[in-house]
Design a protein around this motif. Structure first.
Motif, mmCIF file in Angstrom:
data_model
loop_
_atom_site.group_PDB
_atom_site.id
_atom_site.type_symbol
_atom_site.label_atom_id
_atom_site.label_comp_id
_atom_site.label_asym_id
_atom_site.label_seq_id
_atom_site.Cartn_x
_atom_site.Cartn_y
_atom_site.Cartn_z
ATOM 1 N N PRO A 1 41.767 31.909 32.290
ATOM 2 C CA PRO A 1 41.766 31.702 33.740
ATOM 3 C C PRO A 1 43.156 31.892 34.353
ATOM 4 C CG PRO A 1 40.587 29.939 32.632
ATOM 5 C CD PRO A 1 41.234 30.750 31.561
ATOM 6 N N ALA A 2 44.204 31.513 33.595
ATOM 7 C CA ALA A 2 45.568 31.676 34.118
ATOM 8 C C ALA A 2 45.878 33.157 34.309
ATOM 9 C CB ALA A 2 46.575 31.031 33.169
ATOM 10 N N LEU A 3 45.475 33.995 33.325
ATOM 11 C CA LEU A 3 45.703 35.440 33.453
ATOM 12 C C LEU A 3 44.900 35.998 34.622
ATOM 13 C CD1 LEU A 3 45.635 36.730 29.744
ATOM 14 C CD2 LEU A 3 47.610 36.109 31.129
ATOM 15 N N GLU A 4 43.641 35.535 34.728
ATOM 16 C CA GLU A 4 42.785 36.043 35.812
ATOM 17 C C GLU A 4 43.362 35.682 37.168
ATOM 18 O OE1 GLU A 4 39.139 34.347 34.449
ATOM 19 O OE2 GLU A 4 38.479 36.226 33.478
ATOM 20 N N PHE B 1 48.254 39.220 41.953
ATOM 21 C CA PHE B 1 48.900 40.537 41.929
ATOM 22 C C PHE B 1 48.162 41.513 42.838
ATOM 23 C CE2 PHE B 1 48.692 44.832 40.110
ATOM 24 C CZ PHE B 1 50.027 45.200 40.066
ATOM 25 N N GLU B 2 46.824 41.523 42.694
ATOM 26 C CA GLU B 2 46.000 42.420 43.479
ATOM 27 C C GLU B 2 46.171 42.143 44.967
ATOM 28 O OE1 GLU B 2 42.201 42.971 41.271
ATOM 29 O OE2 GLU B 2 41.374 43.278 43.287
ATOM 30 N N ARG C 1 42.221 44.608 36.466
ATOM 31 C CA ARG C 1 41.005 44.130 35.832
ATOM 32 C C ARG C 1 41.378 43.453 34.507
ATOM 33 N NH1 ARG C 1 36.154 46.347 33.281
ATOM 34 N NH2 ARG C 1 37.516 47.866 32.301
ATOM 35 N N VAL C 2 40.838 42.236 34.320
ATOM 36 C CA VAL C 2 41.124 41.511 33.081
ATOM 37 C C VAL C 2 39.857 41.430 32.245
ATOM 38 C CG1 VAL C 2 41.879 39.326 32.061
ATOM 39 C CG2 VAL C 2 42.900 40.134 34.204
ATOM 40 N N VAL C 3 39.920 41.934 30.999
ATOM 41 C CA VAL C 3 38.808 41.767 30.070
ATOM 42 C C VAL C 3 39.306 40.865 28.958
ATOM 43 C CG1 VAL C 3 37.259 42.895 28.455
ATOM 44 C CG2 VAL C 3 37.912 44.047 30.581
ATOM 45 N N ALA C 4 38.756 39.657 28.907
ATOM 46 C CA ALA C 4 39.239 38.701 27.913
ATOM 47 C C ALA C 4 38.085 38.193 27.090
ATOM 48 C CB ALA C 4 39.964 37.549 28.611
ATOM 49 N N ARG C 5 38.151 38.440 25.796
ATOM 50 C CA ARG C 5 37.128 37.911 24.896
ATOM 51 C C ARG C 5 37.806 36.977 23.917
ATOM 52 N NH1 ARG C 5 36.374 43.113 24.029
ATOM 53 N NH2 ARG C 5 35.153 44.215 25.592
ATOM 54 N N LEU C 6 37.687 35.714 24.186
ATOM 55 C CA LEU C 6 38.314 34.738 23.307
ATOM 56 C C LEU C 6 37.315 33.666 22.945
ATOM 57 C CD1 LEU C 6 41.941 33.823 24.413
ATOM 58 C CD2 LEU C 6 41.170 35.453 22.708
#
Ligand SMILES: Nc1ncnc2c1ncn2[C@@H]1O[C@H](COP(=O)(O)OP(=O)(O)O)[C@@H](O)[C@H]1O
Ligand SMILES: [Mg+2]
Length: 652
Positions: A525-528, A534-535, A543-548
């Motif tokens: 969520p912090a990156l998003e 930024f946008e 665009r953030v694709v995070a699979r954790l």
């Protein structure tokens, strides 16, 4: 006899006599022998023509006094000559002495004088006669021969001479003419009585190899040739290297000079090996890679040794595997974690005692009692180990050489072990320093983040709260404004808007100091949120694709990745001229990978490598501090990619 007859006889006799004298003079000249005669008591000595010539004088060109004779003598010879003459005068008989004389032009001649003292009927010495032979050239030759003899006997250069067979016979059929002791020592083949035997018989592999070719080439065209570091294949001492020179010798022969350059070559190779490992240390290569390289270098320098490096654990009580690519894995595994002690094989004991332990036969040595079966199982019989000592005296590990046969070290072997141990010590210490630095930087970073969180919370909670109170108070004033109410209300509305802006700013500052999301909701969520900001600010979609799946990354990892992301976005804003940004966060085994790519103009290779790029340096440092890596560079067809890989994806 008639008077006329007598005259004829006298004439004939005189003629014969003078012929004899002439013959004598001619002989003297030919053999460089001069003669002299002194009538005792006389002022002068009678010299033959050749004696004048020997002295560099015109024949009979001056009277010869004893003083003149002495003045021609080398000062060092005068006393001896005078002594000989005095003795001859006193006792009669023969005398013999060498003397050196100087010619008027200053050149020196060496003479050999043989003489005799003649007596009269009463037994008094009345005449000295003698011959002088000029032996200058002869002596020079003798001295030269003696010198050559000494050189040939004593040189460390092995010499052999081979008589070449007439072609088309092979070079192996060349026969040994002569050799010296050094050649025998160099080749390890008995050559003293080997004259006449063939090259192929005495040195089969050399005859078939480079040396045979060298000799054949020299025999063919007479040009001198050499080999720099020739390994004598037939030698009793393997692994030795020779500088070889082959040269033509009169009589269809070829001379071969051999100089043992093993020691010099080895010293050079050791130095090169050290240099290359030191360079790797300076470049910050990983320790296992470094130690492996060192071990391989040493094995190359000291065949048939197998080299091994063990490290000491943090408590200094157990050995850990360091590098031993030449030993079977089963052995390395068995040793890994073994306790050091007073009877713990060569290495465990060397680490325990802090001194070198040389075991020449593992089968017999009590130090190996507990490890003998293990050693037997991999077929090693000797092990010489030396502790690796840090500059402050701590034992860091051990460096050892193993052999498959019982064996004693030479001085050169011990020197090699010492030097290898020293280099290994530098590598290990460098690694320990790196680890300490990294730990320190992680701690400093954590402290900074804590501080930031504190300030962020303070600003957000306290200042935000106070400002909200101010806002409420302003609303209260607005509601109760009479008289000049319109003007006051307008002012209050302005003030309220200003307070709203201040509240926004405070939130932003607080969030940038340390986003609450990072601690409350986690990295993704912090990156998003950062991407969204930024946008909003740049208008460039991100665009953030995070699979954790699974556990959230530990705080230091989350913080580092977040800060790296922040710096990357700042760079894109400032330098990239991008129209789109793609972010991927994924787990790969127990590693976390963050990839940020833009489609901008692309970072130049120089900028990516520049040591003054503080922002990029910070990105790499953060990754390194966590034991990970960061790569920054241009990508095809356009744009820049920052990829970070750090270990330890899961965490509390
Ligand atoms: N995404 C990017 N696209 C193009 N160039 C970049 C990018 N990121 C960094 N650079 C180049 O690398 C240089 C070094 O970056 P950095 O160390 O962050 O320093 P700074 O941002 O202060 O200039 C930048 O000056 C820029 O020329
Ligand atoms: Mg920057």
């Amino acid at each position: 006899m008639l008077k006329g007859q007598r005259r004829t006889v006298e004439r004939v006799m005189r003629g014969a006599l003078s012929a004899l004298e002439q013959q004598l003079a001619a002989e003297q000249q030919l053999t460089h022998i001069g003669s002299w005669e002194w009538v005792v008591g006389g002022e002068t000595v009678q010299w033959s023509d050749e004696l004048f010539r020997i002295y560099g004088l015109e024949p009979q060109s001056r009277p010869i006094t004893f003083d003149f004779f002495l003045s021609c003598l080398h000062a060092d010879d005068r006393a001896a000559v005078q002594g000989q003459v005095a003795r001859a005068l006193q006792h009669g008989g023969r005398f013999h002495y060498p003397e050196r004389v100087f010619r008027p032009d200053g050149s020196m001649r060496e003479l050999d004088t043989v003489g005799e003292a003649r007596r009269d009927e009463q037994g008094r010495v009345v005449r000295l006669i003698g011959t002088c032979r000029d032996v200058t050239e002869e002596r020079q030759r003798e001295r030269a021969i003696q010198l050559y003899g000494d050189v040939v006997r004593n040189v460390q250069i092995g010499l052999t001479v081979w008589r070449m067979p007439a072609p088309p016979v092979e070079v192996g059929a060349a026969t040994l003419v002569t050799s010296n002791l050094a050649a025998e020592q160099a080749t390890g083949v008995a050559l003293a009585d080997a004259a006449g035997r063939t090259l192929a018989e005495l040195f089969p592999s050399a005859a078939a190899g480079a040396l045979g070719k060298l000799i054949a080439d020299v025999a063919r065209d007479g040009a001198v040739r050499q080999l720099e570091a020739y390994r004598w294949g037939d030698a009793a001492a393997p692994g030795r290297s020779f500088a070889v020179k082959a040269f033509p010798v009169p009589g269809d022969s070829v001379g071969v000079a051999l100089e043992d350059v093993s020691a010099a070559l080895r010293a050079r190779h050791i130095q090169e090996a050290e240099q290359s490992v030191l360079e790797m240390i300076a470049a910050g290569a990983p320790l296992p890679e470094l130690l492996d390289r060192l071990v391989l270098h040493i094995e190359e320098l000291a065949p048939p040794a197998i080299a091994s490096i063990l490290l000491l654990d943090a408590e200094g009580k157990h050995v850990l595997h360091g590098a031993a690519p030449g030993l079977p894995a089963q052995y390395n595994d068995a040793i890994h974690g073994a306790a050091i002690g007073p009877r713990a094989g060569s290495c465990g004991t060397a680490a325990y005692r802090g001194e070198q332990v040389i075991v020449t036969d593992i089968e017999l040595d009590p130090l190996w009692a507990d490890y003998r079966d293990l050693a037997r199982s991999i077929g090693v019989r000797a092990c010489w180990s030396r502790p690796i000592i840090a500059s402050d005296g701590r034992v860091l590990g051990t460096f050892a050489l193993y052999y498959r046969e019982p064996r004693e070290p030479t001085a050169a072997d011990l020197e090699l072990i010492a030097r290898a141990g020293h280099v290994a010590g530098l590598a290990i210490q460098r690694r320990q320093l790196d680890d300490q630095l990294r730990a320190l930087s992680v701690r400093i970073e954590a402290a900074r983040e804590d501080e930031r969180s504190g300030i962020a919370r303070e600003i957000h909670d306290v200042l935000g709260q106070e400002l909200t109170v101010v806002k409420l108070d302003l609303a209260w004033i607005a509601r109760r404004a009479y008289g000049d109410g319109e003007a006051i209300r307008a002012k209050v509305t302005d003030l309220t808007a200003a307070v709203d802006r201040i509240i926004q700013t405070v939130r932003r500052i607080s969030a940038e100091l340390r986003p609450g999301e990072l601690d409350d909701l986690g990295l993704v969520p912090a990156l998003e949120w950062q991407a969204f900001e930024f946008e909003k600010r740049t208008g460039v979609p991100c665009r953030v694709v995070a699979r954790l799946e699974g556990a959230r990354p530990a705080r230091p990892i989350a913080t580092a990745l977040f800060r790296i992301f922040q710096e990357t976005l700042t760079n894109i804003t400032r330098h990239a001229e991008a129209s789109r940004v793609d972010v991927v966060l994924r787990r790969d085994g127990d590693h976390l990978q963050l990839e940020v790519r833009d489609d901008g103009k692309g970072i130049s290779v120089e900028a990516a490598r520049s040591p003054s790029a503080i922002g990029l340096l910070g990105i790499r440092e953060r990754a390194r501090a966590l034991g990970g890596t960061a790569h920054i560079g241009p990508i095809a067809p356009r744009g820049t990619q920052v990829s970070v890989d750090v270990p330890g994806g899961g965490g509390p």
